[in-house]
Write a protein that holds these residues in place. Structure first.
Motif, PDB file in Angstrom:
ATOM      1  N   GLU A  31       0.820  -1.215   0.000  1.00 26.95           N
ATOM      2  CA  GLU A  31       0.000   0.000   0.000  1.00 26.95           C
ATOM      3  C   GLU A  31       0.856   1.268   0.000  1.00 26.95           C
ATOM      4  N   ASP A  32       2.167   1.084   0.020  1.00 25.74           N
ATOM      5  CA  ASP A  32       3.118   2.194   0.097  1.00 25.74           C
ATOM      6  C   ASP A  32       3.617   2.539  -1.306  1.00 25.74           C
ATOM      7  N   GLU A  33       3.231   3.682  -1.831  1.00 24.83           N
ATOM      8  CA  GLU A  33       3.611   4.099  -3.180  1.00 24.83           C
ATOM      9  C   GLU A  33       5.130   4.171  -3.339  1.00 24.83           C
ATOM     10  N   LEU A  34       5.808   4.677  -2.327  1.00 29.24           N
ATOM     11  CA  LEU A  34       7.265   4.804  -2.415  1.00 29.24           C
ATOM     12  C   LEU A  34       7.922   3.441  -2.536  1.00 29.24           C
ATOM     13  N   PHE A  35       7.396   2.474  -1.794  1.00 33.66           N
ATOM     14  CA  PHE A  35       7.969   1.125  -1.848  1.00 33.66           C
ATOM     15  C   PHE A  35       7.713   0.490  -3.205  1.00 33.66           C
ATOM     16  N   LEU A  36       6.521   0.667  -3.753  1.00 36.90           N
ATOM     17  CA  LEU A  36       6.206   0.122  -5.072  1.00 36.90           C
ATOM     18  C   LEU A  36       7.104   0.734  -6.139  1.00 36.90           C
ATOM     19  N   ASN A  37       7.355   2.034  -6.031  1.00 39.19           N
ATOM     20  CA  ASN A  37       8.239   2.688  -6.986  1.00 39.19           C
ATOM     21  C   ASN A  37       9.660   2.154  -6.872  1.00 39.19           C
ATOM     22  N   ASP A  38      10.071   1.836  -5.655  1.00 43.02           N
ATOM     23  CA  ASP A  38      11.402   1.272  -5.443  1.00 43.02           C
ATOM     24  C   ASP A  38      11.529  -0.093  -6.117  1.00 43.02           C
ATOM     25  N   ILE A  39      10.484  -0.898  -6.028  1.00 44.49           N
ATOM     26  CA  ILE A  39      10.488  -2.212  -6.686  1.00 44.49           C
ATOM     27  C   ILE A  39      10.642  -2.032  -8.196  1.00 44.49           C
ATOM     28  N   LYS A  40       9.887  -1.100  -8.757  1.00 42.94           N
ATOM     29  CA  LYS A  40       9.933  -0.887 -10.209  1.00 42.94           C
ATOM     30  C   LYS A  40      11.291  -0.370 -10.666  1.00 42.94           C
ATOM     31  N   ARG A  41      11.939   0.446  -9.820  1.00 49.55           N
ATOM     32  CA  ARG A  41      13.282   0.932 -10.178  1.00 49.55           C
ATOM     33  C   ARG A  41      14.293  -0.202 -10.153  1.00 49.55           C
ATOM     34  N   GLU A  42      14.191  -1.052  -9.157  1.00 51.32           N
ATOM     35  CA  GLU A  42      15.163  -2.138  -9.003  1.00 51.32           C
ATOM     36  C   GLU A  42      14.917  -3.256 -10.009  1.00 51.32           C
ATOM     37  N   PHE A  43      13.643  -3.451 -10.368  1.00 45.19           N
ATOM     38  CA  PHE A  43      13.274  -4.526 -11.302  1.00 45.19           C
ATOM     39  C   PHE A  43      12.412  -3.917 -12.418  1.00 45.19           C
ATOM     40  N   PRO A  44      13.051  -3.268 -13.393  1.00 43.88           N
ATOM     41  CA  PRO A  44      12.319  -2.534 -14.439  1.00 43.88           C
ATOM     42  C   PRO A  44      11.815  -3.447 -15.549  1.00 43.88           C
ATOM     43  N   TYR A  45      10.924  -4.365 -15.163  1.00 41.31           N
ATOM     44  CA  TYR A  45      10.427  -5.351 -16.119  1.00 41.31           C
ATOM     45  C   TYR A  45       8.932  -5.163 -16.342  1.00 41.31           C
ATOM     46  N   GLU A  46       8.432  -5.824 -17.370  1.00 42.66           N
ATOM     47  CA  GLU A  46       7.053  -5.618 -17.799  1.00 42.66           C
ATOM     48  C   GLU A  46       6.041  -6.458 -17.042  1.00 42.66           C
ATOM     49  N   HIS A  47       6.410  -7.690 -16.688  1.00 43.77           N
ATOM     50  CA  HIS A  47       5.425  -8.624 -16.130  1.00 43.77           C
ATOM     51  C   HIS A  47       5.663  -8.814 -14.626  1.00 43.77           C
ATOM     52  N   ILE A  48       5.059  -7.937 -13.822  1.00 45.84           N
ATOM     53  CA  ILE A  48       5.231  -7.987 -12.372  1.00 45.84           C
ATOM     54  C   ILE A  48       3.902  -8.367 -11.718  1.00 45.84           C
ATOM     55  N   VAL A  49       3.923  -9.454 -10.959  1.00 42.94           N
ATOM     56  CA  VAL A  49       2.750  -9.938 -10.235  1.00 42.94           C
ATOM     57  C   VAL A  49       2.969  -9.708  -8.740  1.00 42.94           C
ATOM     58  N   TYR A  50       1.988  -9.071  -8.091  1.00 42.73           N
ATOM     59  CA  TYR A  50       2.080  -8.755  -6.672  1.00 42.73           C
ATOM     60  C   TYR A  50       1.063  -9.579  -5.877  1.00 42.73           C
ATOM     61  N   GLY A  51       1.462  -9.991  -4.665  1.00 44.17           N
ATOM     62  CA  GLY A  51       0.533 -10.648  -3.765  1.00 44.17           C
ATOM     63  C   GLY A  51       0.897 -10.384  -2.314  1.00 44.17           C
ATOM     64  N   SER A  52      -0.096 -10.063  -1.486  1.00 45.64           N
ATOM     65  CA  SER A  52       0.165  -9.841  -0.056  1.00 45.64           C
ATOM     66  C   SER A  52       0.220 -11.179   0.673  1.00 45.64           C
TER      67      SER A  52
END
Length: 377
Positions: free
Chosen positions: A38-59
């Motif tokens: 739920e943290d936008e900053l954390f999600l952006n960090d994931i995208k910066r570290e792993f700049p790929y197209e197919h990202i699946v998230y699960g809590s």
């Protein structure tokens, strides 16, 4: 198959468990604490570290990376398939009036069928009837096609669960991943290690995954009598005392975790169906029994394989984690000891696990099991 894996806690740097390399169009699995998703900053960090197209998230109710069981973290496993491919479809249970079967049918209908080898499900875990979802997926399915997966978690809070594909994680989302490839080898297994106790009773009133009466008595009232002082801790306390349910005409019992309770009508809402006239007993477990169950799941999953698995997706129930407490990593170590030392382990603690019984392709919703999906090319 090329795999990179890393995890991160709080504001610390990414901790890589494999070599950090660049992959080509990988499938990226992100299993993380719900608050982090739920943290936008954390999600952006994931995208910066792993700049790929197919990202699946699960809590989750806990994250698995190699033999580590983590809390309040995010684990990322990126898989590049060199001789295989995958297709991802999504749907939201809220768009189907919480009808899991309708959503399952729609998801399977949207999946390309040619050379489809396996389906992996990542479902929100708050209000989806996992049994109904599986029934919808399997409606008209090829009998040789297998399904595994799990339902997202939210620690032991049961507030809400989140999932998504390439967008901000949200409630109600269900992700279906189809795997394709002639050389792709996928095996699976599910095993518990819990033991039934007390008298065997009969479900005398139920509807779907809602249990109203056992032996003609209000189900919640009877269950609270068994729990005694722990009844005040419901629904969390139910994770330690699930139900062993044997449907009419079936030999294999299914374990059912109680997701919520309704004090007004004395009913219990379970993670999957509890058919009328099923036999039902309470269950309990020991640390050693759970660890042995994980070992057996790994042994079954490895039977008859022709190639050593490159990746193992482990989905274990939050109830197992609560019982094992500080010794929780022992069940992961048991799995690792059976698999090849080079196999990458990822996964999470869940609100429900999906897999066929051993030597079957008919998927079932399980609770309180260790469920494995092993992949190699």
């Amino acid at each position: 198959m090329k795999i990179i894996q890393a995890f991160k806690k709080d504001n610390l740097t990414w901790n890589y468990l494999t070599d950090k390399i660049t992959l080509k169009d990988p499938l990226v699995l992100v299993f993380a604490n719900r608050l982090l998703l739920e943290d936008e900053l954390f999600l952006n960090d994931i995208k910066r570290e792993f700049p790929y197209e197919h990202i699946v998230y699960g809590s989750t109710a806990g994250e698995i990376a190699d033999i580590n069981v983590l809390d309040d973290s995010a684990t990322v496993t990126a898989i590049e398939f060199e001789r295989s491919n995958f297709v991802i479809k999504t749907g939201n249970i809220l768009d189907y009036n919480k009808d899991g079967a309708a959503l399952g049918k729609s998801l399977y209908a949207s999946m390309p069928k040619e050379n489809l080898k396996h389906l992996f499900v990542l479902s929100e875990g708050s209000f989806t009837n996992g049994s109904s979802l599986i029934n919808g997926l399997e409606d008209g399915i090829d009998s040789s096609l297998s399904i595994t997966g799990g339902m997202c978690g939210d620690d032991a809070k049961f507030e809400k669960t989140l999932a998504s594909y390439n967008e901000k994680p949200k409630e109600g989302e269900v992700i279906l991943i189809g795997f394709y490839g002639e050389t792709l080898e996928i095996s699976f297994a599910s095993y518990g290690g819990w033991q039934p106790f007390g008298p065997e009773r009969i479900i005398t009133r139920s509807e779907g995954n809602i249990l109203y009466e056992i032996d003609g008595q209000p189900a919640l009232e009877l269950y609270k009598k068994y729990l005694g002082e722990k009844a005040s801790e419901l629904p969390q306390a139910s994770l330690l005392y699930p139900l062993n349910v044997t449907p009419p005409g079936k030999e294999d019992a299914l374990v059912r975790t109680i997701l919520n309770i309704d004090n007004d009508n004395q009913s219990m809402i379970l993670a999957g169906d509890v058919p009328l006239n099923s036999k039902v007993q309470l269950m309990m477990a020991s640390v050693d029994g759970i660890a042995e169950g994980a070992s057996l799941a790994a042994q079954y999953a490895m039977k008859n394989r022709t190639v050593k698995p490159s990746l193992a997706i482990l989905i274990s129930c939050v109830g197992r984690k609560l019982v094992m407490d500080q010794r929780v990593e022992e069940e992961i170590e048991e799995v690792k000891s059976i698999l090849d030392s080079e196999t990458v382990l990822t996964g999470f603690y869940s609100y429900g696990e999906m897999a066929p019984f051993f030597a079957s392709t008919n998927c079932q919703l399980h609770n309180q099991t260790m469920t494995l999906t092993l992949l190699s090319e």
